[in-house]
Design an enzyme around this catalytic site. Structure first.
Site, PDB file in Angstrom:
ATOM      1  N   ARG A 197       0.656  -1.292   0.114  1.00 30.19           N
ATOM      2  CA  ARG A 197       0.053   0.025   0.032  1.00 30.19           C
ATOM      3  C   ARG A 197       0.878   1.243  -0.094  1.00 30.19           C
ATOM      4  NH1 ARG A 197      -5.371  -1.772   3.534  1.00 30.19           N
ATOM      5  NH2 ARG A 197      -6.170  -3.195   1.791  1.00 30.19           N
ATOM      6  N   TYR A 200      -6.392   0.465  -7.064  1.00 26.32           N
ATOM      7  CA  TYR A 200      -5.804  -0.702  -6.855  1.00 26.32           C
ATOM      8  C   TYR A 200      -4.991  -0.839  -5.343  1.00 26.32           C
ATOM      9  CZ  TYR A 200      -1.432   0.504  -9.590  1.00 26.32           C
ATOM     10  OH  TYR A 200      -0.281   1.061 -10.083  1.00 26.32           O
ATOM     11  N   GLU A 201      -4.724  -2.208  -5.007  1.00 25.82           N
ATOM     12  CA  GLU A 201      -4.055  -2.325  -3.643  1.00 25.82           C
ATOM     13  C   GLU A 201      -5.114  -1.780  -2.536  1.00 25.82           C
ATOM     14  OE1 GLU A 201      -1.621  -4.245  -4.122  1.00 25.82           O
ATOM     15  OE2 GLU A 201      -1.688  -4.431  -1.691  1.00 25.82           O
ATOM     16  N   GLY A 202      -6.555  -2.034  -2.734  1.00 29.67           N
ATOM     17  CA  GLY A 202      -7.560  -1.502  -1.883  1.00 29.67           C
ATOM     18  C   GLY A 202      -8.119  -0.164  -2.060  1.00 29.67           C
ATOM     19  N   GLN A 259      -9.163   2.029   2.218  1.00 27.71           N
ATOM     20  CA  GLN A 259      -8.280   2.608   3.221  1.00 27.71           C
ATOM     21  C   GLN A 259      -8.821   3.488   4.334  1.00 27.71           C
ATOM     22  OE1 GLN A 259      -5.143   1.344   2.705  1.00 27.71           O
ATOM     23  NE2 GLN A 259      -5.798   0.464   0.621  1.00 27.71           N
TER      24      GLN A 259
END
Lengths: 591, 591
Positions: B302, B441-443, B448
């Site tokens: 992240r 992307y990546e959450g 978040q």
């Protein structure tokens, strides 16, 4: 897929922007509510069923240049033909030349729908309308007779040729030149860039309006004249004759609106062969008064671009709401169905969607109110003057705020789609790409803000805008008096935002009139947004009071309790931010 | 063209994020300031001279799939080879397997520069690093021995296979399955989508880490296991053997990062021919504990994506400032040269540029501070626990705020370029396109924010974040005590923003612990931005106090007097906005 929000458009026109009152008062001649509804309904059908389905093809294929000819995407030429056959190009054109002479309000409502269908399609006819306006107001009877009917029907299209490589925002730097031939015509020479629909296969002829300088013209903006330069000459009988010496030398490879050919046009390089080079043009208006001719249509063109912002925001919002109802991920309070919850039930997604919806609604309300003022200005006299000032005031907001909203909302739309939003085939990305040009062209949004602060706030000795703020306050009073449930703290919050609006306005008026121009320039952009948010919140309240529906009240309250609070920080930025901006800016200048 | 801002990066690392103090205290072993400077300088050179020049080619050509093989853009394979030959892939890899074992702070600083050069290039090795981390922490010695050295050097690359069509943010919905063969291996079956660098020609082998379910696994996230699936099997002697049954079936046509192949990967469809279908994989960690293995590297991944936001913002800002110094339009106070003024002299342009610069600086400061916490967490014990909590706290901010800033700043960058910004060849548009994936992307950034509010604020019984706010307040006190000129109202404004930060934090902590989860979820996104702005302003002040330079003081003041004021509206959105959001959201749900 886009579905034209005909009911929402009709409601906003009638009950927020003032169309109903204008019809009832007879201010718009014989226009009836039935006719309005019928036109909106039919335009909505055409945009939904005919324009929107060709957007993806247009985006993927783009316009293609080969041998100085531009081929439009598959199906687009037929689409344009069906569109003009439906009479849509002539909607607000002058009746004397075959137009329907309908109010600007209807024109922009329809324009919103064409642009929601596909912005690359919507932009073309906007240029034609601008050409019609300039010719109608400033050209000789002979030119009107030759060109107007076909431009009004859309059988020919028009273009606007202002920009040159060194002259974008600053038209004083124009170099294109025009030499008198001696027979009343001129030979035009020069290169113009970023010419929207400068070349295409939609129509047999293209009518270019071109800014250029006469040999003895003064420097700067007072030495610019406007010329009409047809692609093909028009014979006495109306048929097309020889090719004129104007050609498209290249089209741009752009971030978005791929189907809109953005052309570099070369005037007078002799490509047409035959005799002497020079594109033959006819003067529109007086020598050296070309910029004034352009300015008469500038307001409408700016409002038209503002509609593109509204249009993209509408499409992006619809698309995101539809996706959020289909896509399922995780669990959510409030969803008691089987399996994963549609993401529309997640509060964070709801925040995005409601922000998109509210911003779209206020941008539309402002733009339609601007159109209403334009229509009312035709009355003439004191009332006409008042409404013209109102149109002048709202035009930079309608252009800049709406197009900023277009970009913001399209970006949020991509986000709501998650990973699918980044995939071109989903379509959310094309809106994010298309939206990005609207804050730039037809006067950048920075220039709109400067225009607002330096030219529009001082109107009527500063009183016009103060009167406008007073009118907005009356709506808040009416909201308090309405005793409607569900508004929460709406009235207090809107009142606070109007106070910010008033304070910032008085501050900037002082700066402009009292030697603080740098402060005013530094505060222009945050002021424009403050103006739009404060006014927009009131427009939402106006609609909610008129309809008394739970949905409209809830959206207004969401805006008032979540979004309008930004006005306070904007006011501080306007009134307290310039000094630190100037101090920090020194570091930006290259050594 | 991008020039790596090595001095700015070094300053932020050392004097804002804490690297200097950590070196001085010996917390980072034998790391010296000289070594830091040498590495940053050389990374900056490589990013500037080698990566950045290939960005445009990468964007224009993209990655191309043919017959299940992906060809990278011209020059990119050589670029990658030179990059790993320079030891850059091994920078923060474990020393035991040939890595240099350098701190995360240096890793992310270098990562910023690769991504500024070209985000599509920077993303690939990020995935390899994630694979290294997961294997190092959870795999058997045999797997480490076989794979780690080559993944650390970059001779092979790694991938992460989580997403499936029905399972994006919600991994509980995963369906890919793995069947034990009986010899310690598994046959993996299923389709994975959005697999970054899932197939390419950079390396001879690709090591896929794949989440899948065992036959008897419980439903939901507790039934997911992690498998290592190599593209080619590795023989005893380290040479490559037969092809495994995993293939790329398609690559996505995306808005941006065109050179990064985003693959659909098919496991176990028998395309490899030969015997029984099924991609042979090896279990990493324990059965059904795959998600925990993934989570150990999630923070770093992240933060790495957050660096992409910083990187794009930096490149966009540099590009816009350079353009504004070249492009001339109009007149401006403060420019007394000949002809039209470079647009950098116009206050409205300055506002855009300074906003871009300040947002980039605070995003970088937050991200580097997060990296610093990660490095300090290696100490173990109470101090290590404290720093791990700090890293946990700052990770969602570093990811979400930085990537939002990437999009905002890239959009402003296009705007500063005017019409040229919309032309692809200018390069500003590609940043606007590339930037858009990082908030997804990546959450997603919404996730978040939810992670921040529901998992990070409650850390240490709620005390950790309060201690962090206390530390920020001490910086404001130091600013008041510094008696430095030029800060204007900075201290007052930062103090007010920290008060907003504290109030909103206490409000959300109460909601999370006391049954107000829906309120907390509704306020998560505005809270995350509030957090970042309040903290970011303090980081600017910290740098300005440390360097005592007019430039840093002026930028800090610009931020404090123009941008940080947004925190008040954000606080109100957090604490007062949820009810109206819930009321309005009903209309979003399709009938």
């Amino acid at each position: 897929m886009y579905r034209a929000p005909v009911d929402e458009i009709a409601f906003t026109l009638k009950h927020v922007a003032g169309l109903q009152a204008a019809i009832d008062a007879g201010s718009l001649g014989e226009l009836s509510e039935d006719l309005v509804d019928a036109i909106l309904h039919e335009a909505g059908r055409f945009a939904t069923e005919e324009v929107a389905p060709l957007h993806g093809i247009g985006d993927a294929h783009g316009a293609v240049l080969k041998d100085a000819a531009v081929t439009m995407p598959p199906g687009w030429k037929d689409l344009y033909r069906r569109w003009i056959d439906g009479g849509w190009n002539a909607l607000s054109g002058p009746e004397e030349f075959g137009g329907q002479g309908l109010p600007t309000m209807l024109g922009v409502a329809a324009l919103e729908m064409w642009n929601s269908g596909s912005m690359a399609f919507g932009i073309g006819p906007t240029l034609t309308m601008g050409a019609v306006e300039a010719i109608e107001k400033h050209a000789s009877e002979a030119l009107k007779k030759t060109y107007l009917e076909k431009l009004v029907s859309g059988e020919w299209m028009g273009t606007m040729n202002l920009t040159e490589p060194q002259a974008g925002s600053d038209l004083a730097a124009l170099r294109a030149r025009a030499e008198p031939v001696g027979d009343g015509t001129y030979r035009v020479f020069g290169q113009k860039i970023f010419i929207t629909y400068g070349e295409h296969d939609f129509t047999d002829n293209i009518v270019h309006l071109v800014l250029a300088r006469l040999p003895d013209a003064p420097a700067g903006t007072r030495g610019i004249s406007l010329f009409l330069v047809p692609k093909f000459f028009v014979e006495e009988d109306g048929s097309l004759g020889a090719r004129n010496d104007v050609f498209c030398s290249s089209i741009e490879h752009k971030l978005g609106i791929h189907a809109s050919p953005t052309c570099t046009m070369i005037y007078g390089d002799g490509f047409a062969g035959g005799g002497q080079p020079g594109a033959i043009g006819w003067l529109i208006g007086e020598e050296n008064k070309g910029l004034a001719c352009m300015f008469t249509m500038m307001n409408n063109a700016r409002l038209a671009v503002g509609m593109q912002g509204v249009a993209i925001a509408e499409t992006a919002t619809q698309k995101a709401i539809a996706f959020a109802n289909e896509r399922r991920q995780g669990k959510a309070t409030g969803y008691d169905g089987d399996g994963m919850a549609p993401i529309v039930h997640h509060p964070d997604v709801q925040r995005n969607l409601l922000t998109m919806k509210a911003l779209t609604a206020i941008a539309r309300a402002i733009a339609y109110s601007c159109a209403h003022a334009t229509d009312m200005a035709h009355a003439g006299g004191e009332a006409g003057k008042h409404w013209q000032e109102r149109a002048n005031l709202l035009t930079p907001i309608a252009k800049a705020f709406s197009t900023d909203v277009g970009v913001e909302v399209a970006s949020m739309g991509v986000q709501v789609h998650g990973g699918m939003g980044f995939i071109e085939e989903t379509g959310a990305a094309s809106l994010y790409r298309d939206a990005r040009i609207a804050p730039i062209y037809e006067g950048t949004n920075g220039i709109q803000a400067i225009d607002l602060v330096t030219r529009k706030l001082p109107q009527a000795g500063g009183d016009h805008v103060l009167g406008y703020i007073g009118e907005l306050s009356e709506v808040v009073d009416a909201l308090r008096d309405s005793n409607l449930d569900g508004f929460g703290r709406t009235a207090d919050n809107l009142e606070a935002s109007l106070k910010d609006f008033l304070d910032a306005t008085l501050f900037l008026q002082d700066q402009v009139s009292d030697g603080g121009l740098q402060q005013a320039l530094a505060g222009a952009t945050p002021y424009l947004r403050l103006f739009a948010l404060a006014a927009g919140g009131v427009y939402l309240a106006k609609g909610a009071i008129a309809e008394k529906s739970a949905g409209r009240i809830a959206l207004c309250r969401f805006f008032a309790e979540n979004l309008v609070g930004e006005t306070r920080a904007l006011k501080e930025r306007v009134s307290l931010g310039a000094e630190s901006l100037a101090a920090a800016a020194a570091a930006l200048v290259a050594a």
